[in-house]
Design a protein around this motif. Structure first.
Motif, short mmCIF file in Angstrom:
data_model
loop_
_atom_site.label_atom_id
_atom_site.label_comp_id
_atom_site.label_asym_id
_atom_site.label_seq_id
_atom_site.Cartn_x
_atom_site.Cartn_y
_atom_site.Cartn_z
N ALA B 635 -23.88 29.76 -28.01
CA ALA B 635 -23.44 29.75 -26.92
C ALA B 635 -22.16 28.70 -26.20
N SER B 636 -21.75 29.23 -25.43
CA SER B 636 -20.79 28.31 -25.04
C SER B 636 -20.15 27.64 -23.45
N SER B 637 -20.19 26.54 -23.30
CA SER B 637 -20.94 26.91 -21.64
C SER B 637 -19.05 27.32 -21.19
N GLU B 638 -18.70 27.33 -19.71
CA GLU B 638 -17.72 28.03 -18.89
C GLU B 638 -17.88 27.43 -17.43
N GLY B 639 -16.76 27.66 -16.49
CA GLY B 639 -16.81 27.83 -16.01
C GLY B 639 -16.08 26.14 -15.19
N HIS B 640 -16.18 24.98 -16.05
CA HIS B 640 -15.51 23.96 -16.13
C HIS B 640 -15.42 23.34 -14.78
N SER B 641 -15.46 22.58 -14.14
CA SER B 641 -14.10 22.10 -12.82
C SER B 641 -12.86 21.43 -13.26
N ASN B 642 -11.56 21.17 -12.42
CA ASN B 642 -10.37 20.36 -12.96
C ASN B 642 -10.93 19.20 -13.01
N ALA B 643 -12.04 18.26 -13.24
CA ALA B 643 -11.63 16.77 -13.17
C ALA B 643 -12.36 17.05 -14.48
N TYR B 644 -12.56 18.18 -15.63
CA TYR B 644 -12.86 18.43 -16.94
C TYR B 644 -11.63 17.65 -17.56
N VAL B 645 -11.11 17.02 -18.58
CA VAL B 645 -10.28 17.06 -18.79
C VAL B 645 -10.42 16.98 -20.97
N LEU B 646 -9.42 17.25 -21.81
CA LEU B 646 -9.03 17.55 -22.85
C LEU B 646 -9.34 15.44 -23.71
N THR B 647 -10.19 15.40 -24.52
CA THR B 647 -10.40 14.05 -25.20
C THR B 647 -9.06 13.65 -25.32
N PRO B 648 -8.89 13.06 -25.68
CA PRO B 648 -7.58 11.64 -25.03
C PRO B 648 -7.25 11.97 -27.09
N GLU B 649 -8.01 11.89 -28.03
CA GLU B 649 -7.84 11.92 -29.47
C GLU B 649 -7.57 13.37 -29.94
N ARG B 650 -8.12 14.05 -29.24
CA ARG B 650 -6.87 15.64 -28.92
C ARG B 650 -5.73 16.04 -28.73
N LEU B 652 -1.59 14.73 -29.37
CA LEU B 652 -0.41 14.38 -30.17
C LEU B 652 0.61 14.06 -29.07
N CYS B 653 0.13 14.85 -27.74
CA CYS B 653 1.34 14.22 -26.83
C CYS B 653 0.73 14.91 -25.04
N ALA B 654 0.44 13.69 -24.26
CA ALA B 654 0.01 14.63 -22.72
C ALA B 654 1.22 15.53 -22.20
N TYR B 655 -0.02 16.59 -21.86
CA TYR B 655 0.72 16.97 -21.10
C TYR B 655 0.23 18.29 -20.05
N PRO B 656 0.40 18.83 -19.01
CA PRO B 656 -0.13 19.81 -18.18
C PRO B 656 -1.43 20.74 -18.86
N GLY B 657 -2.45 21.31 -18.09
CA GLY B 657 -3.19 22.18 -18.74
C GLY B 657 -4.18 21.78 -19.80
N ILE B 658 -4.56 20.44 -19.30
CA ILE B 658 -5.64 20.23 -20.08
C ILE B 658 -6.86 20.19 -19.57
N ASP B 659 -7.51 20.67 -18.01
CA ASP B 659 -8.75 20.94 -17.57
C ASP B 659 -9.15 22.33 -17.51
N GLY B 660 -10.54 21.74 -17.19
CA GLY B 660 -11.25 22.93 -17.36
C GLY B 660 -10.83 24.25 -16.51
N ILE B 661 -10.40 24.34 -16.39
CA ILE B 661 -9.27 25.65 -15.67
C ILE B 661 -8.93 26.18 -16.57
N SER B 662 -7.71 25.37 -16.87
CA SER B 662 -6.97 25.72 -17.60
C SER B 662 -6.78 26.16 -19.38
N HIS B 663 -8.00 24.87 -19.78
CA HIS B 663 -8.18 24.93 -21.19
C HIS B 663 -8.95 25.26 -21.95
#
Lengths: 102, 719
Positions: B635-650, B652-663
């Motif tokens: 199973a996988s979770s879904e529907g996370h908010s825009n305050a959820y973001v990928l962890t920095p170690e994932r 290689l550089c910062a970029y937009p679109g790493i939140d729960g809506i986009s990624h």
């Protein structure tokens, strides 16, 4: 150019008051990002829990993170959500110069 | 304020053990009460899982005289000198120093001094300038350079005193900037019967190569004299992994580091050519002292408590209480000294063991980052809240720091000790780590499943032998900190046919070290990257306790995906969500897990922690990092908010679109796989999973899935 909050966008304030937590519109999230930015010149407003699960008061952190956190006023709030909304109102006023009546 | 504090000399115990309980009545209560309690569920939140703490009859349950005990916070090196040989009539004190708060008032660098008897010391004065202070019989003479030392710059500092002429010379040098100050005085120092001190508990900064010579040297001689000519020449590059401080002069004026100042840090010789103190100890000849370092509060014992031989394994506490100063704040006159009771060695009393995350609890002990970290509010996406415990910590720097904090001078805190009151390891606190972990025990209790409690501390020491007696091991909600020994033990257990239920998120993340001789303390160096509130400094990525590289296990060859199939991928704290079944859940191998669960059922769209079973910190599969090929994504979770973001170690550089809506990588993956010798692993990948177990009186699909897995994992039939 840094994002500035448009005081006419009361729809965003109403959105926050209706649902302070969880998924927000992109525009409201920008407002919150400004309000919650790492550096806050006036000192960060925080919720001081006076009695567990029952009473909260407004506090303001000092620029020195080690300094005591002073209470803002004598008001006592009966829920965390209530004080969250009051912090939003105070920041709206601080950042736009307009009193938020929402 | 918190009116009563306490701690014990032990945290992992067994029936028959005796604990020393140390108590301080902070507001002056003349008596306090103690009571042994068993903790079933620490969560007292309205709408939470339901607070369950049971009193255990014990002869120690009674009133005791109260008193206030103090904590002498701040680090130093003490050199005992019973013969008084470190008190020559004439002397030279010299060292390299890197002060970090020279403007923060009087700080002692080097000398033999006490307020009552006097003595001599090289110090920083109230104006931040280098000063030699000489005191005798109430008469004091201070000779100051008059020029403030610079923060975070290496200085050579020295003071000479010639007893015959009374001449004092002060040297304060940074590169080509050399200050010399000369005065004549007519006072000789008293010699107190106190140890010689390097740093005084108030000094913040580094010291390298402190020396004392038995005569007043010329400036040239300070550069040319050998250590053999010194009365003492302390070399901090020797014994970095210990609290021992070596005098290299041959005069055996060895010392002991008090309250764990930081070792294995760059000294004045560090050039960047070497990154580890083990490669080039001479580059790591400094010790960083802090005024908020604390290893052992050294309180006196108020009473001892011997655990009954028949005490069931479990989580227990000594509940301390005193009369509150303000009746409506009775909660603040209550404290818990929490400890874990394992069964007697090699005598498992249940088929399943809960592995209490004691290393993780210690990493967070007395943490301040939840409000002091400037990023805290924007990460949590909600207002910061300070309860009575947090307000107390803010007002009491003497309670020390966690591995999440920075010291008062801004430098990272690498160590955390349990030999002090740890005010956030207790019931009636946040539902995080310890509090959240009791949701699992509460569920086991409700189902009638007997469980043994084992701990990280024991796992580090005893290895796989600790796990072998059990058919199944269950982790906590956030088992984040592990040593190599602990990971190796869990891997060997699973590879050898053991069954592991990882019902948490962001587990097996940070490399951690225990001290080889000092009990109750861990080290964490947050090297390279990762979700961090502070970072290890350049050149200081190797831990002082064992010399190993600190940082994330995914950077160190033991990614959590290799152990439990998933690893930390994203995080958010404003809400939680639910899981959807994935194709892997319909595989026959996973049929036992989903008995009674509908194909389209949302899993965990409820719960007392943020309202969902998928929340806070989320783990995902990554085959490149080691997720076994045969892993079933259930199973996988879904529907996370825009305050959820990928962890920095994932990134290689910062970029937009790493939140729960986009990624799409912002999700928790629930997985299952079996191992070569018919062992098995089930992982949920979310911290809030356990917060949903008690929903609807434990009748829900999170409890059902967890129960299905446990039932099958306890069945000896091989996978």
């Amino acid at each position: 150019m840094a994002y500035t909050i448009d005081p006419k966008r009361l729809d965003l304030a109403r959105e926050f008051m209706a649902k302070p937590y969880g998924l927000h519109s992109d525009e409201l999230q920008r407002v919150l990002n400004v309000m919650r930015a790492p550096m806050q010149r006036s000192g960060r407003l925080v919720a001081l829990c006076l009695r567990r699960h029952r009473e909260w008061a407004l506090g303001r952190m000092h620029q020195d993170p080690l300094a005591p956190i002073a209470r803002v006023d004598d008001r006592v709030f009966r829920s965390f959500e209530e004080i969250e909304k009051e912090i939003f109102r105070l920041r709206w006023h601080e950042l736009t110069g307009r009193v938020l009546d929402a | 304020m918190l009116e009563i504090l306490g701690y014990s000399d032990k945290i992992t115990t067994r029936p028959g053990d005796t604990l020393e309980i140390k108590v301080s009545c902070e507001a002056g209560a003349k008596t306090f009460n103690a009571e042994l309690v068993r903790i079933i569920c620490a969560d007292d939140f309205p709408g939470g899982a339901g607070y369950k703490v049971e009193t255990v009859a014990h002869e120690s349950n009674r009133a005791y005289p109260g008193r206030r005990q103090v904590i002498n916070v701040g680090s130093s090196i003490q050199v005992n000198d019973a013969q008084g040989t470190l008190a020559p009539p004439s002397f030279t004190l010299q060292a390299f120093i890197y002060p970090t708060t020279p403007a923060h008032g009087v700080q002692g660098i080097l000398g033999r001094f006490c307020d009552k008897m006097g003595g001599y010391r090289l110090m920083i004065d109230a104006q931040g300038a280098l000063t030699l202070e000489i005191v005798n019989d109430g008469e004091k003479k201070t000779i100051s350079s008059g020029i403030a030392l610079k923060s975070r710059i290496w200085h050579f500092v020295a003071a000479t005193f010639d007893a015959e002429t009374g001449e004092v010379n002060l040297y304060q040098e940074t590169g080509s900037n050399k200050i010399v100050h000369t005065e004549k005085i007519s006072l000789t120092p008293a010699i107190p019967s106190k140890p010689f001190l390097i740093a005084d508990g108030k000094y913040n900064g580094r010291i390298d190569s402190p020396h004392i010579f038995p005569r007043a040297l010329t400036r040239r001689e300070m550069d040319t004299c050998s250590v053999a000519e010194a009365l003492a020449a302390w070399d901090f590059s020797i014994g970095i992994s210990t609290a021992d401080v070596t005098d290299a002069s041959g005069n055996n004026h060895h010392g002991q580091a008090i309250n764990l100042p930081t070792r294995g840090i760059c000294g004045r010789n560090w050039t960047g050519e070497f990154m580890s103190w083990q490669e080039k100890p001479q580059h790591y000849g400094a010790i960083h002292f802090h005024d908020d370092d604390l290893y052992d509060a050294c309180w006196e014992t108020d009473f001892t408590l011997t655990l009954p031989d028949n005490l069931p394994s479990g989580i227990y506490a000594v509940r301390l209480s005193c009369a509150p100063s303000i009746p409506e704040h009775a909660d603040e006159a209550e404290a818990f000294v929490t400890f874990f009771v394992s069964p007697s060695l090699r005598k498992a009393t249940a088929p399943v063991a809960f592995l209490a995350s004691t290393a993780t609890y210690l990493a967070y002990a007395n943490s301040h980052h939840g409000w002091r970290d400037p990023l805290a509010e924007i990460c949590y996406n909600m207002a910061l809240q300070l309860g009575p415990t947090e307000q107390f910590l803010q007002s009491r720097p003497d309670l020390g720091l966690s591995t999440y904090d920075v010291h008062s001078d801004g430098s990272p805190s690498y160590y955390s000790s349990r030999l002090r009151p740890v005010v956030n390891l207790r019931p009636k606190h946040r539902v995080w780590n310890f509090g959240a972990d009791t949701h699992i025990l509460n569920w086991l209790h409700m189902t009638g499943q007997t469980v043994d409690i084992i701990t990280d501390d024991d796992l580090h020491e005893k290895g796989t032998a600790l796990l072998k007696p059990y058919r199944t091991i269950i982790t906590g909600t956030h088992p984040e900190y592990h040593t190599h020994e602990m990971l190796r033990a869990i891997k060997a257990y699973v590879d050898d046919g053991g069954r592991l239920m990882y019902v948490g998120g962001n587990g097996f993340y940070w490399h951690t070290a225990y001290h080889s001789t000092l009990p109750g303390v861990i080290e964490v160096r947050r090297a390279e990257n990762g979700s961090r509130t502070q970072g290890a400094l350049p050149g200081e990525y190797h831990m002082s306790f064992n010399g190993r590289m600190g940082g994330l296990w995914c950077n160190l060859g033991f990614a959590p995906q290799k152990l439990v199939g998933i690893g930390y991928g994203s995080t958010g704290f404003d809400s939680a969500s639910y899981y959807r079944r994935q194709p892997g859940s319909f595989d026959l191998r996973a049929a036992f897990i989903f008995e009674g669960i509908g194909a389209d059922e949302k899993i965990g769209d409820f719960g007392s922690v943020m309202g969902g079973a998928a929340g806070y910190e989320l783990d995902m599969i990554d085959h490149e990092l080691g997720t076994p090929e045969e892993t079933l994504v259930l199973a996988s979770s879904e529907g996370h908010s825009n305050a959820y973001v990928l962890t920095p170690e994932r990134l290689l550089c910062a970029y937009p679109g790493i939140d729960g809506i986009s990624h799409s990588d912002v999700r928790a993956d629930m997985v299952f796989f079996s191992t070569i010798k018919r062992g098995a692993v089930f992982s949920t990948g979310s911290i809030t999973w356990a917060g949903s177990l008690a929903h609807n009186k434990f009748d829900n699909n999170v409890a059902r899935i967890t129960g299905n897995v446990l039932k099958r994992f306890l069945d000896p039939k091989p996978f």
